[in-house]
Design an enzyme around this catalytic site. Structure first.
Site, PDB file in Angstrom:
ATOM      1  N   LEU A 118       3.077  -9.106  -0.926  1.00 33.33           N
ATOM      2  CA  LEU A 118       2.384  -8.626   0.241  1.00 33.33           C
ATOM      3  C   LEU A 118       0.998  -8.404   0.072  1.00 33.33           C
ATOM      4  CD1 LEU A 118       5.442  -7.841   0.462  1.00 33.33           C
ATOM      5  CD2 LEU A 118       4.682  -5.822   1.400  1.00 33.33           C
ATOM      6  N   SER A 119       0.266  -8.702   1.197  1.00 33.34           N
ATOM      7  CA  SER A 119      -1.313  -8.595   0.895  1.00 33.34           C
ATOM      8  C   SER A 119      -1.619  -8.640   2.651  1.00 33.34           C
ATOM      9  CB  SER A 119      -1.692 -10.040   0.620  1.00 33.34           C
ATOM     10  OG  SER A 119      -3.305 -10.365   0.758  1.00 33.34           O
ATOM     11  N   HIS A 177       0.891  -1.251  -0.108  1.00 31.60           N
ATOM     12  CA  HIS A 177       0.111  -0.169   0.073  1.00 31.60           C
ATOM     13  C   HIS A 177       0.757   1.383   0.179  1.00 31.60           C
ATOM     14  CE1 HIS A 177      -2.848  -2.732   2.211  1.00 31.60           C
ATOM     15  NE2 HIS A 177      -3.449  -2.616   1.094  1.00 31.60           N
TER      16      HIS A 177
HETATM   17  P1  AMP Z   1      -6.480  -3.910  -0.613  1.00 32.41           P
HETATM   18  O1  AMP Z   1      -6.479  -3.210   0.652  1.00 32.41           O
HETATM   19  O2  AMP Z   1      -6.061  -5.114  -0.410  1.00 32.41           O
HETATM   20  O3  AMP Z   1      -7.926  -3.846  -1.242  1.00 32.41           O
HETATM   21  O4  AMP Z   1      -5.572  -3.202  -1.627  1.00 32.41           O
HETATM   22  C1  AMP Z   1      -5.742  -1.860  -1.936  1.00 32.41           C
HETATM   23  C2  AMP Z   1      -4.558  -1.681  -3.068  1.00 32.41           C
HETATM   24  O5  AMP Z   1      -3.555  -2.105  -2.705  1.00 32.41           O
HETATM   25  C3  AMP Z   1      -5.285  -2.385  -4.257  1.00 32.41           C
HETATM   26  O6  AMP Z   1      -5.033  -1.578  -5.607  1.00 32.41           O
HETATM   27  C4  AMP Z   1      -4.045  -3.546  -4.497  1.00 32.41           C
HETATM   28  O7  AMP Z   1      -3.820  -3.978  -5.780  1.00 32.41           O
HETATM   29  C5  AMP Z   1      -3.001  -2.936  -3.568  1.00 32.41           C
HETATM   30  N1  AMP Z   1      -1.932  -3.790  -3.245  1.00 32.41           N
HETATM   31  C6  AMP Z   1      -2.121  -4.899  -2.529  1.00 32.41           C
HETATM   32  N2  AMP Z   1      -1.012  -5.617  -2.177  1.00 32.41           N
HETATM   33  C7  AMP Z   1      -0.061  -4.787  -2.931  1.00 32.41           C
HETATM   34  C8  AMP Z   1       1.310  -5.013  -3.213  1.00 32.41           C
HETATM   35  N3  AMP Z   1       1.746  -6.307  -2.631  1.00 32.41           N
HETATM   36  N4  AMP Z   1       1.933  -4.630  -4.050  1.00 32.41           N
HETATM   37  C9  AMP Z   1       1.271  -3.321  -4.750  1.00 32.41           C
HETATM   38  N5  AMP Z   1       0.107  -3.049  -4.363  1.00 32.41           N
HETATM   39  C10 AMP Z   1      -0.612  -3.784  -3.541  1.00 32.41           C
END
Ligand code: AMP
Length: 283
Positions: free
Chosen positions: A184-185, A37
């Site tokens: 990363l997640s 993020h």
């Molecule tokens: P989320 O909070 O999982 O809904 O993600 C919010 C945003 O962050 C989305 O546009 C995701 O694609 C992006 N995002 C999540 N994980 C990553 C990562 N490892 N690298 C880059 N962007 C990410």
């Protein structure tokens, strides 16, 4: 950092900035923030005068209630992280602020939402479309930033922005990974140490698939190898592995004829669902 939980004061605040000529970058997230993020925030900071990060766990994009309830929430830490990287505005509304009444509107993204995530998570992209459309109306950003990790989501938001004539440029930011390749997640927080050790297998499978395809193996043979690689790990389960044209998301079985193919994978480690992808030929 300015923190808003309500739409009206946020809009008033942003209007002033816009009138003084400042460009606005929006980074929509569901919180449990990590360095992936932060990469989106940094990308926004390099292009826009003002960065607005939204943190909202959007109920309409969860097709599975248990998944929504289990979604990690780390509000205090998120705020600290955003302050540290000097994000200008945090918008973290409650559910009632975004959905004062149950939304009835449904989106259909044609062929884009019938494959991969759309096939396995019915209704998911309609919910994503709804919340992103609301956020674009609320923030009216010059640019909005999304991660490549959710590539299908990016393709779908591109359709949303085109078809609804939003005046926002979309920016895609490369996936940030741990040193062992795991993307990363927020969901990685739910992995036990044993599961965390297994989780990089999805990225390993993508790399292996790319090598096999480059050396002339058929997609059918590669799918078999990927399935074995994942399913042979105790606790891991493949949901899908596909090759698609990265623009129209049509599933393809050979790289010829597509300008930029992408390999996409999804599956479970224990109870946690993970997704990843790799542009063909990407290092
Ligand atoms: P989320 O909070 O999982 O809904 O993600 C919010 C945003 O962050 C989305 O546009 C995701 O694609 C992006 N995002 C999540 N994980 C990553 C990562 N490892 N690298 C880059 N962007 C990410």
């Amino acid at each position: 950092m300015e923190i808003f939980k309500q739409i009206t004061p946020l809009k008033a605040y942003l209007k002033e900035l816009r009138l003084s000529g400042k460009s606005i970058g929006l980074i929509p997230t569901m919180g449990a923030l990590h360095q992936g993020h932060m990469a989106l925030i940094k990308a926004a900071q390099s292009k826009n005068a003002i960065t607005v990060c939204s943190v909202f766990v959007n109920p309409t994009q969860f097709n599975n209630r248990a998944d929504l309830l289990k979604y990690p929430r780390t509000q205090e830490r998120d705020t600290e992280l955003l302050k540290e990287v000097r994000c200008d505005v945090l918008f973290s509304p409650e559910i009632n602020e975004i959905y004062p009444q149950t939304a009835q509107l449904k989106f259909d993204f044609g062929t884009l939402d019938k494959v991969m995530e759309g096939k396995f998570r019915p209704g998911h992209f309609s919910g994503v479309g709804l919340v992103v459309a609301k956020l674009l109306h609320i923030v009216e950003p010059d640019d909005a930033y999304f991660g490549q990790k959710d590539w299908q989501q990016f393709a779908i938001i591109r359709m949303l922005v085109q078809d609804l004539s939003f005046n926002t440029r979309l920016q895609s930011v490369p996936t940030l990974r741990e040193t062992d390749g795991l993307a990363l997640s927020s969901r990685n927080l739910r992995l036990s140490p044993e599961e965390r050790a297994i989780a990089p297998v999805f990225y390993q499978a993508l790399r292996k698939a790319q090598l096999l395809l480059e050396s002339g193996n058929t997609l059918a043979a590669v799918k078999e190898t990927v399935e074995k690689m994942i399913n042979n790990k105790a606790g891991a389960r493949l949901e899908y592995f596909e090759m698609a044209d990265s623009i129209n998301l049509n599933l393809i079985d050979c790289v010829e004829g597509s300008t930029r193919p992408i390999l996409c994978i999804a599956g479970y480690v224990g109870e946690t669902r993970l997704i990843d992808n790799l542009f063909f030929h990407q290092e």
